[in-house]
Scaffold this motif. Structure first.
Motif, PDB file in Angstrom:
ATOM      1  N   ALA A   1       0.873  -1.174   0.076  1.00  0.00           N
ATOM      2  CA  ALA A   1      -0.103   0.037  -0.054  1.00  0.00           C
ATOM      3  C   ALA A   1       0.817   1.289  -0.005  1.00  0.00           C
ATOM      4  CB  ALA A   1      -0.899  -0.003   1.133  1.00  0.00           C
ATOM      5  N   ASN A   2       1.941   1.200   0.911  1.00  0.00           N
ATOM      6  CA  ASN A   2       2.944   2.531   0.905  1.00  0.00           C
ATOM      7  C   ASN A   2       3.160   2.966  -0.467  1.00  0.00           C
ATOM      8  OD1 ASN A   2       2.275   3.006   3.697  1.00  0.00           O
ATOM      9  ND2 ASN A   2       3.917   1.898   4.335  1.00  0.00           N
ATOM     10  N   ASP A   3       3.934   1.829  -1.145  1.00  0.00           N
ATOM     11  CA  ASP A   3       4.493   2.125  -2.211  1.00  0.00           C
ATOM     12  C   ASP A   3       3.698   2.259  -3.459  1.00  0.00           C
ATOM     13  OD1 ASP A   3       7.065   2.727  -1.282  1.00  0.00           O
ATOM     14  OD2 ASP A   3       7.424   0.289  -1.227  1.00  0.00           O
ATOM     15  N   PHE A   4       2.533   1.512  -3.609  1.00  0.00           N
ATOM     16  CA  PHE A   4       1.879   1.105  -4.973  1.00  0.00           C
ATOM     17  C   PHE A   4       0.431   1.747  -5.025  1.00  0.00           C
ATOM     18  CE2 PHE A   4       5.406  -1.683  -5.394  1.00  0.00           C
ATOM     19  CZ  PHE A   4       5.783  -1.456  -6.689  1.00  0.00           C
ATOM     20  N   TYR A   5      -0.208   2.180  -3.830  1.00  0.00           N
ATOM     21  CA  TYR A   5      -1.288   2.212  -3.969  1.00  0.00           C
ATOM     22  C   TYR A   5      -1.580   3.956  -3.844  1.00  0.00           C
ATOM     23  CZ  TYR A   5      -3.141  -2.285  -2.283  1.00  0.00           C
ATOM     24  OH  TYR A   5      -3.328  -3.563  -2.132  1.00  0.00           O
ATOM     25  N   PHE A   6      -2.781   4.131  -4.529  1.00  0.00           N
ATOM     26  CA  PHE A   6      -3.034   5.764  -4.937  1.00  0.00           C
ATOM     27  C   PHE A   6      -3.640   6.380  -3.759  1.00  0.00           C
ATOM     28  CE2 PHE A   6      -2.345   3.463  -9.052  1.00  0.00           C
ATOM     29  CZ  PHE A   6      -1.676   4.240  -9.765  1.00  0.00           C
ATOM     30  N   ASP A   7      -3.442   7.506  -3.571  1.00  0.00           N
ATOM     31  CA  ASP A   7      -4.107   8.268  -2.550  1.00  0.00           C
ATOM     32  C   ASP A   7      -5.395   9.010  -2.929  1.00  0.00           C
ATOM     33  OD1 ASP A   7      -2.049   8.505  -0.399  1.00  0.00           O
ATOM     34  OD2 ASP A   7      -0.759   9.429  -1.744  1.00  0.00           O
ATOM     35  N   LEU A   8      -6.575   8.705  -1.993  1.00  0.00           N
ATOM     36  CA  LEU A   8      -7.769   9.132  -2.220  1.00  0.00           C
ATOM     37  C   LEU A   8      -8.100  10.259  -1.123  1.00  0.00           C
ATOM     38  CD1 LEU A   8      -9.853   5.956  -2.492  1.00  0.00           C
ATOM     39  CD2 LEU A   8      -9.265   7.513  -4.295  1.00  0.00           C
ATOM     40  N   THR A   9      -9.127  11.299  -1.229  1.00  0.00           N
ATOM     41  CA  THR A   9      -9.557  12.065  -0.142  1.00  0.00           C
ATOM     42  C   THR A   9     -10.398  11.152   0.543  1.00  0.00           C
ATOM     43  OG1 THR A   9     -11.492  12.660  -1.408  1.00  0.00           O
ATOM     44  CG2 THR A   9      -9.496  14.119  -1.836  1.00  0.00           C
ATOM     45  N   THR A  10     -10.785  11.918   1.793  1.00  0.00           N
ATOM     46  CA  THR A  10     -11.707  11.239   2.591  1.00  0.00           C
ATOM     47  C   THR A  10     -13.100  11.055   1.991  1.00  0.00           C
ATOM     48  OG1 THR A  10     -11.908  13.130   3.871  1.00  0.00           O
ATOM     49  CG2 THR A  10     -10.431  11.771   4.842  1.00  0.00           C
ATOM     50  N   GLY A  11     -13.323  12.079   1.217  1.00  0.00           N
ATOM     51  CA  GLY A  11     -14.644  12.159   0.636  1.00  0.00           C
ATOM     52  C   GLY A  11     -14.897  11.237  -0.271  1.00  0.00           C
ATOM     53  N   GLN A  12     -13.910  10.872  -1.338  1.00  0.00           N
ATOM     54  CA  GLN A  12     -13.777   9.933  -2.226  1.00  0.00           C
ATOM     55  C   GLN A  12     -14.148   8.613  -1.715  1.00  0.00           C
ATOM     56  OE1 GLN A  12     -10.216  11.068  -3.962  1.00  0.00           O
ATOM     57  NE2 GLN A  12     -11.330  11.409  -6.283  1.00  0.00           N
ATOM     58  N   PHE A  13     -13.048   8.357  -0.466  1.00  0.00           N
ATOM     59  CA  PHE A  13     -13.122   7.104   0.193  1.00  0.00           C
ATOM     60  C   PHE A  13     -14.480   6.865   0.654  1.00  0.00           C
ATOM     61  CE2 PHE A  13     -11.734   3.760   3.152  1.00  0.00           C
ATOM     62  CZ  PHE A  13     -10.595   3.248   2.480  1.00  0.00           C
ATOM     63  N   ALA A  14     -15.145   7.476   1.376  1.00  0.00           N
ATOM     64  CA  ALA A  14     -16.661   7.627   1.834  1.00  0.00           C
ATOM     65  C   ALA A  14     -17.518   7.104   0.795  1.00  0.00           C
ATOM     66  CB  ALA A  14     -16.783   8.747   2.852  1.00  0.00           C
ATOM     67  N   GLN A  15     -17.355   7.881  -0.240  1.00  0.00           N
ATOM     68  CA  GLN A  15     -18.404   7.716  -1.279  1.00  0.00           C
ATOM     69  C   GLN A  15     -18.313   6.090  -1.858  1.00  0.00           C
ATOM     70  OE1 GLN A  15     -17.363  11.170  -4.077  1.00  0.00           O
ATOM     71  NE2 GLN A  15     -19.231  10.531  -4.490  1.00  0.00           N
ATOM     72  N   LEU A  16     -16.965   5.655  -2.128  1.00  0.00           N
ATOM     73  CA  LEU A  16     -16.613   4.374  -2.437  1.00  0.00           C
ATOM     74  C   LEU A  16     -17.286   3.228  -1.547  1.00  0.00           C
ATOM     75  CD1 LEU A  16     -13.067   4.472  -3.811  1.00  0.00           C
ATOM     76  CD2 LEU A  16     -15.186   4.197  -5.459  1.00  0.00           C
ATOM     77  N   ILE A  17     -17.182   3.457  -0.255  1.00  0.00           N
ATOM     78  CA  ILE A  17     -17.656   2.286   0.702  1.00  0.00           C
ATOM     79  C   ILE A  17     -19.197   2.661   1.022  1.00  0.00           C
ATOM     80  CG2 ILE A  17     -15.163   1.659   1.338  1.00  0.00           C
ATOM     81  CD1 ILE A  17     -15.864   3.130   4.040  1.00  0.00           C
ATOM     82  N   ASN A  18     -19.851   3.448   0.684  1.00  0.00           N
ATOM     83  CA  ASN A  18     -21.137   3.715   0.878  1.00  0.00           C
ATOM     84  C   ASN A  18     -22.215   2.625   0.334  1.00  0.00           C
ATOM     85  OD1 ASN A  18     -23.285   5.385   2.362  1.00  0.00           O
ATOM     86  ND2 ASN A  18     -23.744   6.191   0.209  1.00  0.00           N
ATOM     87  N   PHE A  19     -23.172   2.173   1.226  1.00  0.00           N
ATOM     88  CA  PHE A  19     -24.039   1.115   0.895  1.00  0.00           C
ATOM     89  C   PHE A  19     -25.294   1.280   1.559  1.00  0.00           C
ATOM     90  CE2 PHE A  19     -21.664  -0.861   3.798  1.00  0.00           C
ATOM     91  CZ  PHE A  19     -22.668  -1.805   4.481  1.00  0.00           C
ATOM     92  N   GLN A  20     -26.566   0.750   1.158  1.00  0.00           N
ATOM     93  CA  GLN A  20     -27.855   0.742   1.897  1.00  0.00           C
ATOM     94  C   GLN A  20     -27.622  -0.773   2.289  1.00  0.00           C
ATOM     95  OE1 GLN A  20     -29.770   3.392   2.708  1.00  0.00           O
ATOM     96  NE2 GLN A  20     -28.259   4.334   1.460  1.00  0.00           N
TER      97      GLN A  20
END
Length: 320
Positions: A152-171
């Motif tokens: 993760a530290n070397d190869f993962y891309f950074d997201l904003t907290t807003g983007q992260f929250a959108q991605l994992i949001n569900f009903q």
């Protein structure tokens, strides 16, 4: 030739040699022309004993000495600035070397992506069975979270907290849930349809939280795995539209690439700066060259004080 005249000729030769070395160093047309013209004046006196040798000495005293000192001052100033640039280059090189020593291998990342894809596909296949049979069996493959913790530290891309929250949001009504995992219902249906054949696409991170994004092999469709919650959802890539995923370099790799690019630019700048001469000085030297090229120059040598004073004044400026 008497000793007095010989000494002045020798002294003149030494001045001409110093000027030649500076003309070679700066590789500037006007300096080279001044050197050639000064050499012509020197030869004129060396070959004509009837000329007053004191005028040659006066020429160097009023003109050549000042030009040489001015160019030496510029050379010294340039070398000091170039030295500062190379100090920065050296620091960047040290940083690149240190980062290279801790850089996670790109080849290993590519190989482990395939292994991780297999683990996730097997885990999802097992999760389907567990949910279908209402089993309490643990569905996940061994060490499934090791991949993200390693890369993760070397190869993962950074997201904003807003983007992260959108991605994992569900009903709640959209998902199947048991004690071990949560998965979107439609996603499970699509996984079954395509026989759980997916591959790792990219990794994302926001602070300490990570998400793995996978792509269906037969279609342009994506889903995410959120390891800290064992959550699987379809992934809307439009949320990531501002994310540059065009490079396969790790974060450290990108920093190293940027530092190397910066060093290349610094080296180019140093090469130019080493022999740079301020425009004001070039203009002054051009004017001086025209004056010493005048056919009647030697007849007016005693009146060359003004030009000499301009050159000496330039030595005391803060241009360099």
């Amino acid at each position: 030739m008497d000793e007095y005249r010989l000494n002045i000729i020798k002294k003149s030769s030494a001045e001409i040699n110093r000027l030649q070395l500076l003309s070679v160093f700066f590789d500037d047309e006007v300096i080279y022309k001044i050197y050639l013209r000064s050499q012509v004046i020197h030869q004129l006196f060396a070959n004509n004993e009837e000329l007053e040798i004191e005028k040659l000495d006066l020429f160097h005293l009023q003109f050549t000495d000042s030009v040489i000192e001015l160019l030496k001052k510029i050379k010294k100033s340039n070398e000091k600035n170039v030295s500062l640039i190379y100090d920065e280059i050296d620091l960047n090189e040290e940083l690149i070397d240190r980062m290279a020593g801790t850089l996670v291998d790109q080849k290993s990342f590519q190989q482990d992506k395939q292994k991780q894809s297999l683990k996730v596909n097997l885990s999802l296949r097992k999760l389907f069975s567990v949910l279908s049979e209402l089993s309490t069996e643990f569905p996940f493959s061994k060490n499934i979270n090791v991949f993200s913790s390693k890369y993760a530290n070397d190869f993962y891309f950074d997201l904003t907290t807003g983007q992260f929250a959108q991605l994992i949001n569900f009903q709640d009504r959209q998902v199947y849930t048991n004690v071990y995992a949560t998965i979107e219902k439609k996603l499970m249906g699509k996984l079954c349809k395509y026989d759980f054949r997916t591959e790792f696409y990219i990794g994302l991170k926001s602070g300490e939280q990570v998400i793995e994004v996978y792509k269906f092999l037969e279609t342009d469709s994506y889903y995410l795995f959120f390891p800290s919650r064992n959550l699987f959802l379809f992934c809307d890539l439009t949320i990531l539209k501002d994310l540059d995923t065009s490079t396969n370099l790790s974060e450290k790799g990108k920093i190293m690439q940027e530092l190397q690019y910066k060093n290349d630019k610094l080296k180019s700048s140093a090469a130019v700066l080493k022999t740079a001469i301020p425009h004001e000085v070039i203009n002054l030297l051009e004017d001086s060259y025209h004056k010493i090229s005048d056919i009647n120059f030697l007849n007016h040598l005693n009146n060359f004080d003004v030009q000499s004073n301009i050159l000496k004044t330039m030595l005391n400026t803060d241009l360099f």
